[in-house]
Structures are given as C-alpha cells and as structure tokens.
Design a protein around this motif. Sequence first.
Motif, PDB file in Angstrom:
ATOM      1  N   VAL A 230      20.039  50.466  43.409  1.00 32.50           N
ATOM      2  CA  VAL A 230      20.601  51.829  43.249  1.00 32.50           C
ATOM      3  C   VAL A 230      19.869  52.796  43.985  1.00 32.50           C
ATOM      4  CG1 VAL A 230      19.291  52.339  41.109  1.00 32.50           C
ATOM      5  CG2 VAL A 230      21.495  53.431  41.439  1.00 32.50           C
ATOM      6  N   GLY A 231      20.505  53.752  44.478  1.00 37.75           N
ATOM      7  CA  GLY A 231      19.927  54.771  45.089  1.00 37.75           C
ATOM      8  C   GLY A 231      19.388  56.000  44.103  1.00 37.75           C
ATOM      9  N   SER A 232      19.126  57.166  44.633  1.00 37.67           N
ATOM     10  CA  SER A 232      18.545  58.056  43.818  1.00 37.67           C
ATOM     11  C   SER A 232      18.804  59.391  44.370  1.00 37.67           C
ATOM     12  CB  SER A 232      16.746  58.208  44.146  1.00 37.67           C
ATOM     13  OG  SER A 232      16.357  59.211  43.461  1.00 37.67           O
ATOM     14  N   GLN A 233      18.697  60.463  43.516  1.00 39.72           N
ATOM     15  CA  GLN A 233      19.187  61.861  43.953  1.00 39.72           C
ATOM     16  C   GLN A 233      18.092  62.380  45.092  1.00 39.72           C
ATOM     17  OE1 GLN A 233      18.209  63.257  39.908  1.00 39.72           O
ATOM     18  NE2 GLN A 233      16.408  64.701  40.704  1.00 39.72           N
ATOM     19  N   VAL A 234      17.302  61.559  45.421  1.00 41.29           N
ATOM     20  CA  VAL A 234      16.026  61.958  46.225  1.00 41.29           C
ATOM     21  C   VAL A 234      16.495  61.176  47.465  1.00 41.29           C
ATOM     22  CG1 VAL A 234      13.838  62.192  47.168  1.00 41.29           C
ATOM     23  CG2 VAL A 234      14.367  62.638  44.540  1.00 41.29           C
ATOM     24  N   ASP A 235      16.676  61.730  48.740  1.00 44.18           N
ATOM     25  CA  ASP A 235      16.918  61.226  50.010  1.00 44.18           C
ATOM     26  C   ASP A 235      15.636  60.097  50.189  1.00 44.18           C
ATOM     27  OD1 ASP A 235      18.931  63.031  50.490  1.00 44.18           O
ATOM     28  OD2 ASP A 235      17.576  64.146  51.740  1.00 44.18           O
ATOM     29  N   HIS A 236      16.263  59.044  51.027  1.00 40.64           N
ATOM     30  CA  HIS A 236      15.456  57.926  51.340  1.00 40.64           C
ATOM     31  C   HIS A 236      14.845  57.118  50.280  1.00 40.64           C
ATOM     32  CE1 HIS A 236      15.703  59.734  55.169  1.00 40.64           C
ATOM     33  NE2 HIS A 236      15.137  61.136  54.483  1.00 40.64           N
ATOM     34  N   SER A 295      17.057  67.071  46.472  1.00 36.32           N
ATOM     35  CA  SER A 295      17.127  65.933  47.264  1.00 36.32           C
ATOM     36  C   SER A 295      16.048  65.737  48.126  1.00 36.32           C
ATOM     37  CB  SER A 295      18.166  65.696  48.085  1.00 36.32           C
ATOM     38  OG  SER A 295      18.589  67.176  48.887  1.00 36.32           O
ATOM     39  N   PHE A 296      15.279  66.640  48.214  1.00 34.16           N
ATOM     40  CA  PHE A 296      13.856  66.603  49.134  1.00 34.16           C
ATOM     41  C   PHE A 296      12.960  65.579  48.800  1.00 34.16           C
ATOM     42  CE2 PHE A 296       9.371  68.463  49.769  1.00 34.16           C
ATOM     43  CZ  PHE A 296       9.632  68.089  51.037  1.00 34.16           C
ATOM     44  N   TYR A 297      12.622  64.835  50.090  1.00 34.25           N
ATOM     45  CA  TYR A 297      11.655  63.908  49.943  1.00 34.25           C
ATOM     46  C   TYR A 297      10.398  64.147  50.615  1.00 34.25           C
ATOM     47  CZ  TYR A 297       9.528  59.062  50.501  1.00 34.25           C
ATOM     48  OH  TYR A 297       8.874  58.068  50.309  1.00 34.25           O
ATOM     49  N   SER A 298       9.393  64.277  49.836  1.00 30.53           N
ATOM     50  CA  SER A 298       7.922  65.048  50.650  1.00 30.53           C
ATOM     51  C   SER A 298       7.368  63.752  51.317  1.00 30.53           C
ATOM     52  CB  SER A 298       7.368  65.441  49.364  1.00 30.53           C
ATOM     53  OG  SER A 298       6.932  64.308  48.507  1.00 30.53           O
ATOM     54  N   GLY A 299       7.657  62.379  51.345  1.00 25.85           N
ATOM     55  CA  GLY A 299       6.938  61.582  52.069  1.00 25.85           C
ATOM     56  C   GLY A 299       7.346  61.166  53.439  1.00 25.85           C
ATOM     57  N   GLU A 300       6.972  59.799  53.790  1.00 30.77           N
ATOM     58  CA  GLU A 300       7.401  59.540  55.207  1.00 30.77           C
ATOM     59  C   GLU A 300       8.303  57.962  54.802  1.00 30.77           C
ATOM     60  OE1 GLU A 300       7.620  60.053  58.179  1.00 30.77           O
ATOM     61  OE2 GLU A 300       6.739  62.232  57.750  1.00 30.77           O
ATOM     62  N   PRO A 301       9.602  58.074  54.957  1.00 27.27           N
ATOM     63  CA  PRO A 301      10.205  56.832  54.697  1.00 27.27           C
ATOM     64  C   PRO A 301       9.894  55.565  55.331  1.00 27.27           C
ATOM     65  CG  PRO A 301      11.666  58.801  55.079  1.00 27.27           C
ATOM     66  CD  PRO A 301      10.252  59.270  55.411  1.00 27.27           C
ATOM     67  N   SER A 302       9.241  55.533  56.601  1.00 27.29           N
ATOM     68  CA  SER A 302       8.666  54.661  57.216  1.00 27.29           C
ATOM     69  C   SER A 302       7.409  54.051  56.796  1.00 27.29           C
ATOM     70  CB  SER A 302       9.068  54.811  58.772  1.00 27.29           C
ATOM     71  OG  SER A 302       7.850  55.781  59.048  1.00 27.29           O
ATOM     72  N   PHE A 303       6.685  54.825  56.091  1.00 28.76           N
ATOM     73  CA  PHE A 303       5.442  54.449  55.423  1.00 28.76           C
ATOM     74  C   PHE A 303       5.215  54.066  54.058  1.00 28.76           C
ATOM     75  CE2 PHE A 303       1.387  55.552  53.968  1.00 28.76           C
ATOM     76  CZ  PHE A 303       0.378  55.076  54.805  1.00 28.76           C
ATOM     77  N   ASP A 304       5.986  54.670  53.212  1.00 27.25           N
ATOM     78  CA  ASP A 304       5.923  54.895  51.925  1.00 27.25           C
ATOM     79  C   ASP A 304       6.467  53.694  51.308  1.00 27.25           C
ATOM     80  OD1 ASP A 304       4.984  57.337  52.323  1.00 27.25           O
ATOM     81  OD2 ASP A 304       6.555  58.391  51.182  1.00 27.25           O
ATOM     82  N   LYS A 305       5.984  53.011  50.342  1.00 27.27           N
ATOM     83  CA  LYS A 305       6.376  51.802  49.507  1.00 27.27           C
ATOM     84  C   LYS A 305       5.547  51.750  48.065  1.00 27.27           C
ATOM     85  CE  LYS A 305       3.084  48.385  51.419  1.00 27.27           C
ATOM     86  NZ  LYS A 305       3.061  47.191  52.080  1.00 27.27           N
ATOM     87  N   THR A 306       6.435  51.290  47.358  1.00 28.00           N
ATOM     88  CA  THR A 306       5.818  50.510  45.933  1.00 28.00           C
ATOM     89  C   THR A 306       6.626  49.324  45.483  1.00 28.00           C
ATOM     90  OG1 THR A 306       5.830  53.022  45.203  1.00 28.00           O
ATOM     91  CG2 THR A 306       5.640  51.483  43.383  1.00 28.00           C
ATOM     92  N   ASP A 307       6.061  48.320  45.835  1.00 33.89           N
ATOM     93  CA  ASP A 307       6.232  47.027  45.645  1.00 33.89           C
ATOM     94  C   ASP A 307       5.522  46.313  44.288  1.00 33.89           C
ATOM     95  OD1 ASP A 307       6.828  44.307  45.466  1.00 33.89           O
ATOM     96  OD2 ASP A 307       7.147  44.328  47.811  1.00 33.89           O
TER      97      ASP A 307
END
Length: 730
Positions: A230-236, A295-307
């Motif tokens: 599922v997605g989120s209200q926040v982009d990316h 919807s603002f995402y404050s991070g970096e989509p290509s770097f951020d992760k939580t696994d």
Amino acid sequence: MVVEGSSAPRRTHAAPSRSRNAAARSRAPAHSSAPAGAVAATVAGSGAGQKGSAFGHVDGVVATRSGTGTKTDSPLIETPAAISVITQAQIQAQAAQSIAQAVRYSSGVRSETLGADQRFDNVYIRGFLADQYLDSLRLLNFGIFAYPIIEPFNLERVEILHGPASVLYGQSSPGGIVDLVSKRPTLEPYHEMFISTGSYGRAQGGVDLSGPIDKNKEFLYRFTASGFDVGSQVDHVEYQRISIAPSLTWRPDNNTTLTVLGTYQHDPKAGFYNQLLPSGIGTITPNKGSYIPTSFYSGEPSFDKTDRTFGTVGYLFEHSFNNNVKVRQNLRYTDLSTDFAVVSPNGSQPDPTNLARGAFTTQESIRSINVDNQLETRFNAGPFEHTVLTGLDYINATDKRLNGQLLVAPVINAFNPVYGAPFGPVPSTTNVRQRIEQLGVYAQDQIKFDRWVALLGIRHDLAQSRTETLTYATGVTAIAPKSDTAVTKRGALLYKFDNGIAPYIQYTESFQPTAGTDFALRPFAPTTGQQEEVGIKYQPNANSLYTLAAFNLIQQNVLTPDTDPSHGIGKLVQTGEVRSRGIELEAKTEVSRELTVLASYTYLDNIVTRTNTPTQLGKHPVVAPMNSASAWADYTFHSGPLDGFGLSGGVRYIGETAGNTANTFYVPAVTLFDAALHYDLSALGPMFKGYSAQINATNIFDRTYVTLCQDIGCYYGLRRNVIATLRYRW
C-alpha cells in the motif's frame, strides 16, 4: 465487519422475528476457544461461553475475563485495576491496521503520534510510553530502529493494563503495558480468508485456518498468514508486509497442554522518517502564507529505506496436577533485524524553502530469549479463598548496531522538492553492542471473602546490562556495565455488589532502568513510579462493562540537566519528577443484537513537578492531551428488507497538546470522524453463506491536522483512508 454480540438471548421479553436467513446465521457452530461460524460479518459462536476465556476468542467486543492484570484467568469485574480489552471482532470492525490504530477508542491512551510515519507502533498510557508484551512476554525494543511490529490479524485481542505493572512484569513504564494475545489452535474447525483494497493502491489479503488434526483432538493446528502492499499520503512512500504465524497444540491428556507458536514477518518497506520543522513552522502556522503539503517527502527516495525482519518461536505449556495446583512455562526466542537509512531535516534551519538535512544509517539486530515460570495454587483458609501465584522470569537479550552519520546533505525546498542531488558516502561512526539480563521473582495472592476481593503482590528484580561502544573517530571502545535491583509492590481491594457494581482501590509501583552516567561516570539509577487509584466497575450483564478510574501517578529519578558548572557541559542528574493525575471512563456494551456502543473519555493532568530547567517546571510534557474522548456505534439489521445490512460511525476528539517542553505553543485540538458499512451476503441466499463485505473510512472529512510536535519537529496526522474488504468464513 459487523460488531455483533453473542447469539444468546439478552432480554427477558421475546426476541423480534427474523427472516429465515437471519435465523440460520444465528445457529453457527460453537468453538471452544476461538472463532465460531460466521454470523453476519462478525465472528460469533456460543454466546456468553465464548466470553469465558481470558486467553481465547471473544464473540463481539465485550470481554469479561483477562489474564493481563493478574497472570491468572480472572473476571474483569473482580480485578481491582483498570484494564481495556480490544477484541479481534473490534479490530476487524474498525479495520485497524496496527496496534496503534486498534487502541484508538480506548480510554487513557494516546497512539498514532507519528501520523503517516509508521516505523514504530507507539502507544502512550497515562502520558508515558508503554512497553508491549506478546502473550505476557516482553517485546524488547531497547535499540534505535529495531522495533517489533506485530500484525494485528495474528491476534485474538489487545489488552491494556493501565498503571504501573512491575510487580508482575519487571522493568516497565509507569503508565502501563500493552499485552497482545496470539491466536491459538481451536478445538473445532475454523476457516477465514479476506481480500482488501482501498486508498493509496492498497492490495491486501489473508487466511486464518484452524482445527483438530486427528479425530481425538489430541493435536490441533492454526495457520495465519497475511500481507499487504500500500502507498501513503506522502510521496515516494510505500508499505509492504508478509506475515506467517503457524501454531500447534498437543493435548496428551485433559490436564496437559503444550502450544508451540512461531512467527515470520518481513516488512521490506516498513516506514520512513518524516519529521518536519519544530515550533509548528509550515504545519501549525503558515510560512509566508503557505503550509507544507502533507504529501511532502523530506528524504531521498533513492537512498532511504527501512527493511525489517521479525521472527519468533516459542511455546506455552500448562499442566494441572489437580484442581488446585497447576504449573505454566511460557518461552519465546526472538530475532529482529532492521536495515535503516534516511536523509532528513536536522532542525537547524527554520526556513522550509531551504531545509538543511543530514543522513543517518544503522544496521541493527536484537536477539532475545524470554521465559516465565509460574506456579498457581488454590486453597481455602477458613472463609478465605486464595489463588496464589508465584513465578520466576528471565530475559537475556543482545542488541548489535552499526551506526553511520553524515552531518551535511543537500538542502531541499518543502514546497518544490527536487531529489537526486549527489552527496558523499555516509561514514560509520559507532559500533555498539549491548547486552541486558533481567531476573525476577514474584508472588501474588488473590483473596476472596464473601463479596470482597483483595490482591497483594511483591516482586524482586535484578537487571544487568553491559554496553560496548566503539567510536571510529577516536578508535576508543567505551564499556559501561550497569546493575540495578528493585522491589515493587501492589495492594488492592474490591467489593462486588450483587447488582454488578464493584468499587475498588489500588496502590502499585514500577521501576525502569535508565541508560547513561552522571558527571562522575556513575550509572543512573532506575526511574521509580508509585500510583494510587480508585475506581468503579459496573457489569450489569455479560454483554456490558463500564469502568471509571481516578489515579495519581508519580515518576521519580527523571533525568534533568546538571546545573553545576564544574561537572561540565551537557551532563545530567536524576532530580526530575513527573506527576500524572487524571480520570478515565470507558464503556463497552452490546445493547441488543442490533446495537453495539463503545465510548471513552480521559482527563489527564500530566506535569513536570521537579526539574533543573526553569522553563519546564510546572509544564505539560508533549504527547498527552488534557482532554480526549471517543465514541463508536454499530447498528445491524436482522430482519426486513435490510436484513444483513449494518452501518457504523465513530468520532474521536484529541485535545490540544504541548508543542514543546517549554509549552511556548500548543498543537491544536482536532475532532475526527470514522464510518463503516457492512453487509452479510448470506442474506441474499444460501449460496452466499459465509460471505460478507465491508467498507471502512477513517478521517472521513479528510481533516488536515498535526498529531504531534516536539522540540525537534512536528508530524502530520493521517488523512482520509478508505478500505474495502470481502471476507469468507466457513
């Protein structure tokens, strides 16, 4: 999901006539310790009998027994403490997707404080962050980001014990605990499957299969599995999960039960860091006439992760030597690992068009083993009936984490974000290995005399830890051993009138180890908590429970700045104190077969009573509002042209909360509305027996609000979310 009670009669007059399909639905087969057949869109079965187990399934939303407050199978009306029980029927009726969402309608509780940032499942009780337990064994989260998240579909119930609980559970928060009760194998066959879709491209499904393996019912099984994307209200941002929870029960005779439980859960996309600016800039108050988009995402989509990967294996063993003596041993091994990386605002720049950011990484793993040994003895001494519980529990856990940090990352504009700017590698900064052990011995006596119930308990704990921190910049490894002991006590008295009213009084204590050292490198002592509580419970029948509790809770040894300049800058001492005082009201009632009502109200006066920081003295800590309230009602038709159709509505009020520790600004109050529609498709004919459909909407008016502000930043709350579910039970 229909929230419906048992099929047993609830009124003295004749029940209204029902259609043939409705009558057929009420004759679902009974199950001994788990869900029975489908009645409309809820789980129903043998009526009041299904409310008789402290550790099993409950038909409807009103539980009458609990094991969390005493570690014994005890009636809630005879337990002199405030306890809230959220059943699986309520979880499904409200389409709760987490433990934090499941407790939305409970008194004394604050949850979902981080809004769309769901890396943690935090629940605050009476103003303090609560520890969580699974089958009465602690879920350890003493690391940074290795936090256990339990899938609510795997649970029979969520129980909240309000107030200090150290006398039974050892080191814990003074506010209380959240105890999660796993689904367990059933004596009768039970099968369920569901699929869901909804907002943000939700794709979700699950199965729950249970029953005997052999005709003698010596071996029972259960297999629960679910997953979502599922997605989120926040982009990316996207969330993904797969959860599998098998269990097997062996019953070699009528006096012995061994249940082996396992869990594997993988959340490859488990959340994100989305803390925005402190002081409510751009969220509570506009910045140059504009608000930061939700919807603002404050991070970096290509770097951020939580696994996150979470696995457990353990067992629940019980043997009765006779009607008066039984032993139990509960054991669980847990393996939890998290791989986390984030670019986030560092709070140093109050301009949302030019947000300074940093980068942080950690690879963390926690391995732990918990065991709780219990001896329960029942005997009479003259007119007094005693239930004596003695126990010894032990925890051994190791946390390993490799941390990295980059102080400067590319800036970003919250109103026009551009991602992908290059930045250097994140260097490793510290390598931490922490080991903790806790050994506790406890004794409790539940004494009954006529209509009186007394509860006495005492416990001794030894808690040890050793932390080794290698700092790469210096090459120095710091070693910090720590050892704490504590004795905690509880005393309570309740009187149960024949009309179902039961007033009580209680005194109870807590302790919680504190990490760190003072200026002389002496380890900090544990915080301690003491609470006085008075309350009244009212249970007019098996389908209603009302609770009123008033409490005064004090936590000592709270860390506060060291004001002696000779001790150095940034040192701490333990002269702080926090007082939590309030009133909680909670009602759960299945008024009739058609109508179910939940309601709660909390008044909480939580203030700092001692501190070395003058700007915080007498101030309210962040998180807990002074006033909060909620109500939920469900009405289901059981005859006529609307047979099988039901509708639900809920309202949640969260009062204003302090926006920082100095209380210089406040997060505004908010009122949120929820709703649901559900339909039992078997009303259409026999071919649809067992099928049900429901649609849930939370924050239906799509209110934009801030759920929490701290000294370091603010979080937006969850916006409107719609979930449609098709369920089949057989």
